[in-house]
Design a protein around this motif. Structure first.
Motif, short mmCIF file in Angstrom:
data_model
loop_
_atom_site.label_atom_id
_atom_site.label_comp_id
_atom_site.label_asym_id
_atom_site.label_seq_id
_atom_site.Cartn_x
_atom_site.Cartn_y
_atom_site.Cartn_z
N SER A 79 22.28 49.41 65.79
CA SER A 79 22.06 48.94 64.44
C SER A 79 21.42 47.56 64.35
O SER A 79 20.45 47.39 63.60
N PRO A 80 21.90 46.56 65.09
CA PRO A 80 21.26 45.25 64.94
C PRO A 80 19.80 45.25 65.38
O PRO A 80 18.96 44.63 64.73
N ASP A 113 12.68 38.61 66.08
CA ASP A 113 12.54 37.29 66.70
C ASP A 113 13.67 36.36 66.28
O ASP A 113 14.17 35.57 67.08
N VAL A 114 14.09 36.46 65.03
CA VAL A 114 15.18 35.61 64.54
C VAL A 114 16.48 35.99 65.23
O VAL A 114 17.24 35.11 65.67
N LEU A 115 16.74 37.27 65.35
CA LEU A 115 17.94 37.71 66.07
C LEU A 115 17.91 37.18 67.51
O LEU A 115 18.92 36.69 68.01
N LEU A 150 29.92 44.00 73.46
CA LEU A 150 29.13 45.02 72.77
C LEU A 150 28.87 44.57 71.35
O LEU A 150 29.77 44.03 70.70
N VAL A 151 27.68 44.82 70.85
CA VAL A 151 27.40 44.60 69.44
C VAL A 151 27.25 45.99 68.83
O VAL A 151 26.26 46.68 69.05
N LEU A 152 28.28 46.40 68.11
CA LEU A 152 28.33 47.72 67.48
C LEU A 152 28.71 47.56 66.01
O LEU A 152 29.61 46.80 65.68
N ASP A 153 28.05 48.30 65.16
CA ASP A 153 28.39 48.29 63.75
C ASP A 153 29.07 49.58 63.29
O ASP A 153 29.75 49.59 62.27
N ASP A 154 28.88 50.65 64.03
CA ASP A 154 29.53 51.92 63.68
C ASP A 154 31.05 51.74 63.81
O ASP A 154 31.57 51.47 64.88
N ARG A 155 31.73 51.88 62.67
CA ARG A 155 33.17 51.59 62.63
C ARG A 155 33.98 52.45 63.59
O ARG A 155 34.85 51.95 64.31
N ALA A 156 33.69 53.74 63.64
CA ALA A 156 34.45 54.63 64.53
C ALA A 156 34.22 54.26 66.00
O ALA A 156 35.16 54.20 66.78
#
Length: 168
Positions: free
Chosen positions: A2-3, A14-16, A97-103
């Motif tokens: 997601s990110p 680039d900002v990320l 980990l960078v995760l946005d999926d809640r499950a």
């Protein structure tokens, strides 16, 4: 995924990358493939970002970990393959980990992985002095405009982050 996807769609990859300066940032080929399935331009941007390394996921150790994480994630089709490969990689190699999926986040945390969401990552960058809250709010609004699901409405980053005590 997601990110990377939403930052690329917002033309803010680039900002990320600037916010993550000083950290090693990796993703898996499966994440790249998932992004490319419906967003060819975003895939190209991610692949060409110099601050992201695409890691090899075919070692025996990673394949065994992927099998374990497939069961944990309840993987039955190609949904969440990217998240599953990231969990396997993090289990074998460490890292956050960078995760946005809640499950997916809940499963990863339940099994001992360190997980951060995109907006938490951005708030962390504010605390470290990598960006101002105003600039972070603009970035988050840009991500919102790409369809990214966030736990607050457009314009709500600062109040949400302060309520969660993420800004220090």
């Amino acid at each position: 995924m997601s990110p990377l996807l939403h930052s690329a769609k917002a033309d803010r990859l680039d900002v990320l990358g600037d916010l993550l300066n000083g950290f090693v940032s990796v993703t898996t080929r499966a994440v790249i493939d998932e992004i490319g399935r419906n967003h060819v331009d975003a895939r190209t941007a991610v692949v060409n970002a110099s601050w992201i390394s695409v890691v090899n996921g075919d070692s025996l150790e990673l394949l065994v970990a992927f099998s374990t994480w497939s069961e944990r994630m309840g993987l039955t089709d190609d949904h969440n393959v990217g998240e599953t490969t990231l969990c396997a990689y993090a289990e074998v190699n460490g890292g956050t980990l960078v995760l946005d999926d809640r499950a997916a986040r809940k499963v990863a945390e339940r099994h001992g992985l360190t997980v951060r969401g995109t907006v938490g990552l951005i708030a962390d960058a504010c605390r470290r002095g990598r960006c101002t809250v105003t600039n972070a709010s603009v970035l988050v609004d840009d991500l919102h405009d790409t369809g990214m699901r966030l736990p607050f409405p457009r314009g709500g980053f600062e109040s949400w982050a302060r309520e969660k005590k993420l800004l220090g």
